[in-house]
Every structure is written in C-alpha cells, then in structure tokens.
Design a protein around this motif. Sequence first.
Motif, PDB file in Angstrom:
ATOM      1  N   SER A  97      23.201 -34.682   5.703  1.00  0.00           N
ATOM      2  CA  SER A  97      24.296 -33.839   6.210  1.00  0.00           C
ATOM      3  C   SER A  97      24.147 -32.393   5.748  1.00  0.00           C
ATOM      4  O   SER A  97      24.391 -31.459   6.520  1.00  0.00           O
ATOM      5  CB  SER A  97      25.648 -34.371   5.729  1.00  0.00           C
ATOM      6  OG  SER A  97      25.820 -35.697   6.152  1.00  0.00           O
ATOM      7  N   LEU A  98      23.758 -32.214   4.480  1.00  0.00           N
ATOM      8  CA  LEU A  98      23.568 -30.838   3.987  1.00  0.00           C
ATOM      9  C   LEU A  98      22.470 -30.139   4.782  1.00  0.00           C
ATOM     10  O   LEU A  98      22.602 -28.964   5.159  1.00  0.00           O
ATOM     11  CB  LEU A  98      23.193 -30.844   2.498  1.00  0.00           C
ATOM     12  CG  LEU A  98      24.333 -31.021   1.498  1.00  0.00           C
ATOM     13  CD1 LEU A  98      23.767 -31.144   0.083  1.00  0.00           C
ATOM     14  CD2 LEU A  98      25.323 -29.862   1.567  1.00  0.00           C
ATOM     15  N   SER A  99      21.391 -30.875   5.069  1.00  0.00           N
ATOM     16  CA  SER A  99      20.287 -30.282   5.836  1.00  0.00           C
ATOM     17  C   SER A  99      20.764 -29.907   7.231  1.00  0.00           C
ATOM     18  O   SER A  99      20.435 -28.838   7.751  1.00  0.00           O
ATOM     19  CB  SER A  99      19.115 -31.263   5.948  1.00  0.00           C
ATOM     20  OG  SER A  99      18.701 -31.668   4.665  1.00  0.00           O
ATOM     21  N   ALA A 100      21.559 -30.793   7.836  1.00  0.00           N
ATOM     22  CA  ALA A 100      22.060 -30.519   9.196  1.00  0.00           C
ATOM     23  C   ALA A 100      22.957 -29.283   9.185  1.00  0.00           C
ATOM     24  O   ALA A 100      22.873 -28.420  10.075  1.00  0.00           O
ATOM     25  CB  ALA A 100      22.819 -31.741   9.715  1.00  0.00           C
ATOM     26  N   LEU A 101      23.782 -29.183   8.149  1.00  0.00           N
ATOM     27  CA  LEU A 101      24.688 -28.033   8.062  1.00  0.00           C
ATOM     28  C   LEU A 101      23.908 -26.728   7.865  1.00  0.00           C
ATOM     29  O   LEU A 101      24.173 -25.711   8.523  1.00  0.00           O
ATOM     30  CB  LEU A 101      25.685 -28.252   6.918  1.00  0.00           C
ATOM     31  CG  LEU A 101      26.719 -27.159   6.677  1.00  0.00           C
ATOM     32  CD1 LEU A 101      27.520 -26.869   7.944  1.00  0.00           C
ATOM     33  CD2 LEU A 101      27.660 -27.558   5.538  1.00  0.00           C
ATOM     34  N   LEU A 102      22.922 -26.759   6.983  1.00  0.00           N
ATOM     35  CA  LEU A 102      22.104 -25.559   6.740  1.00  0.00           C
ATOM     36  C   LEU A 102      21.372 -25.146   8.013  1.00  0.00           C
ATOM     37  O   LEU A 102      21.316 -23.962   8.367  1.00  0.00           O
ATOM     38  CB  LEU A 102      21.094 -25.827   5.616  1.00  0.00           C
ATOM     39  CG  LEU A 102      21.679 -25.876   4.199  1.00  0.00           C
ATOM     40  CD1 LEU A 102      20.713 -26.567   3.230  1.00  0.00           C
ATOM     41  CD2 LEU A 102      21.997 -24.462   3.696  1.00  0.00           C
ATOM     42  N   THR A 103      20.838 -26.129   8.722  1.00  0.00           N
ATOM     43  CA  THR A 103      20.115 -25.832   9.967  1.00  0.00           C
ATOM     44  C   THR A 103      21.057 -25.196  10.979  1.00  0.00           C
ATOM     45  O   THR A 103      20.708 -24.202  11.634  1.00  0.00           O
ATOM     46  CB  THR A 103      19.516 -27.136  10.560  1.00  0.00           C
ATOM     47  OG1 THR A 103      18.710 -27.734   9.554  1.00  0.00           O
ATOM     48  CG2 THR A 103      18.679 -26.856  11.799  1.00  0.00           C
ATOM     49  N   ALA A 104      22.249 -25.761  11.085  1.00  0.00           N
ATOM     50  CA  ALA A 104      23.220 -25.211  12.038  1.00  0.00           C
ATOM     51  C   ALA A 104      23.581 -23.775  11.666  1.00  0.00           C
ATOM     52  O   ALA A 104      23.680 -22.903  12.538  1.00  0.00           O
ATOM     53  CB  ALA A 104      24.469 -26.090  12.068  1.00  0.00           C
ATOM     54  N   CYS A 105      23.748 -23.517  10.371  1.00  0.00           N
ATOM     55  CA  CYS A 105      24.128 -22.165   9.924  1.00  0.00           C
ATOM     56  C   CYS A 105      23.057 -21.132  10.242  1.00  0.00           C
ATOM     57  O   CYS A 105      23.357 -19.961  10.481  1.00  0.00           O
ATOM     58  CB  CYS A 105      24.393 -22.155   8.419  1.00  0.00           C
ATOM     59  SG  CYS A 105      25.946 -22.947   7.995  1.00  0.00           S
TER      60      CYS A 105
END
Length: 350
Positions: free
Chosen positions: A18-26
């Motif tokens: 989830s953290l990776s997905a959030l960072l990618t989205a940002c």
Amino acid sequence: MRELVEQLASGHRLDKKSLSALLTACATDSHVLQLLRDNAVRTARQQFGLGIFIRGLIELSSYCRCDCMYCGLRRSNRTAERYRLTTEEVMACCKEGYNLGFRTFVLQGGEDGTHSDEWLVELISHIRSLYSDVAITLSLGERSEESYIKLKRAGANRYLLRHEAANEELYASLHPSSRGLQHRLACVEALKRAEYQVGMGMMIGVKGQTIEHIAEDLLLIEKYRPEMVGIGPFLPHHATPLGGEPAGDLNLTLAAVAIARLILPSALIPATTALATLTPRGRLEGILSGANVVMPNLSPSDVRAKYAIYENKASWGKEAAEGLKALESELQTIGYHIDFSRGDFNNLKQ
Ligand code: 5AD
C-alpha cells in the motif's frame, strides 16, 4: 488512494504494498499528493502550531574515512578541500548562534578519525558549561557504544544518524567499505539505549533506489520510531561515482516527508537543505508537507563551500543574522514563524 491517505491519517498502518502504491500515485497524480500533504500539514499544525524550530548547524570537519558513493566528502574524492574547525572556532559559532536566539546546536561532520572521544567530550562539556539551556545535537556518524555514552554524559542530547537505506543490498551498493546496514542499525540501537533523541532518515532518488525501497525505509522508521526524521532528495556531486545521475524527484520527496509525518505525528522533521537546494521553494514545500524544523548554517563562512556533501548548497547568505531575518520573511509568506524555543521531542499529543 483517498482511502489509503485516510487510513494513514487516522493512525492505521499501511503495508509495503500500500505504501508503494501511494508513493507511486503521488509521483504522478497531483491530487493524491495534495491530499496527502494537506493531511500531513494538519497533523503537524495540531502538534506544533505555526511555529518552526530552528537548529544552528556547525560543520566540524570535512575529513571523512567513509567512501559513500553519493557524498562529496567521500575519502576517494581527492579534489575535496578538507578543513577541521578548532575548539575556538566552534565556540565562536555557538556564541554567535546563541546571541541570535538559537537554542539547538548541531555538531555535524564527516567521520574524522582525529575526533577522539576526549576532544569531543571537552568540546561538548565546554558548550554545555557556557550554555546550560541549549540542546546539543551530534551528527558524527558511526562510533562505538562507549563513545556515544561518553558524549551523552558530557552533555549531548540528540544524535542524527540517518539509516540511509533499509534494504541490505541497496545499503551495501551505496556504502562500499562500510560495516553494513546491520551495523548501522546497531548504532541506532546503541544511541537509543544511551537515551539520545535519535534521528533517522534517507535520501530520495539515489541510484538503485525503487519505490519499494522507499516504502521499506518508511516501515523501518515506523518500527524504530525515531524522535527525528531527515528526508531529502539525492543531489549529484560531480566528483563522486553518482555525479552523472539525476537528482531525486521533488514530488516523491514531499510524499515521503508527508508519510513520515503521518506515521510519527510528533516527530521533529526538517525541511532539509537538500530540498531547498533542489528547488528555490523547497524549504516551504517541505513545511507544506508536514516538516517543522529548519537547520540554518552557523559554520564560519570561509569553510562552508568546503563542506560539500553535494554542490550549490542552499543558504541565506553568509551572515547568520541576515539569514535568520530572511528565513522569518520566507516563513511569513506561508503564515508560519520561527519558534525560538529549544524544540525537544515531546510526544504527549501522540
Ligand atoms: N545528496 C543529498 N543528500 C546527501 N547526503 C549525503 N550526500 C548527499 C547527496 N549527494 C545526505 C546523507 C547524509 C546527510 C548528512 O546528507 O543522507 O546522512
């Protein structure tokens, strides 16, 4: 993504995926980044209001026994100009800083083999005896547990030792000839046992680092719960093996700062000089991502250029006094002000 931000903001943990997905989205979606930053700023304001703590940075020495791939002070950089401040020079910086209102001094330096425990104990005791109400922060790299204990007893309060990379392979590739990630973390644990307020952190965008690595860094920070977290972009220094690599990404750096704020609401998080060097508004953007500390330079002006971990380091000009005024005006443009108190870690509101 909105749900992930809300989960983080309400104190829930995110896993690596989830953290990776959030960072990618940002990195790609400005709306997600803005939502994350708004939440981080709200959290920081609940903790610290509109005050920004200042720390006076005194760069003790540009000699270093390490050979970190990214750092201009690495020992293999034969073109680096080396200097070492004398006790008298350090005391003069402290005097100037104290008169300007600084109540934290950060003694930072390369891993200089001549900085014996005895010399440092004497220096720290001297500062402590003249300025009983300041916090003394050390940022002097890896030392023995015994040394950390001695320096603490002499009067030091805090220690910055970025973990640099939570992933073993990445850590090893960036730090040839180092004692490895496990040793680094053993140092962090020794500092905690010695009851320092401890700082960890990493660069964003250094060669070989993936989004998943940054997620691992944030999870390590969550696990260790340091009192301070320093996160800045990688900046290339021409006389290092990574001199031809691109600088770290601004948005990804701001996202990592904001996530750190949400993971550790009461942590002391600087808007780093590297962020200010990457882009002129960097320091403000850091604060608008949840940072609450800035670290103006108190080093003598003639040595500043020689302390080149990266190039073109941002500063507010040569005089510390001018610099503080410029900082105050800069902060005012976004409704913040300098908080001149000592700014110790305090997690009562957590
Ligand atoms: N770019 C950005 N940050 C750097 N640091 C060292 N070299 C660089 C660079 N080229 C960071 C490291 C170190 C801190 C003092 O500065 O993370 O811990």
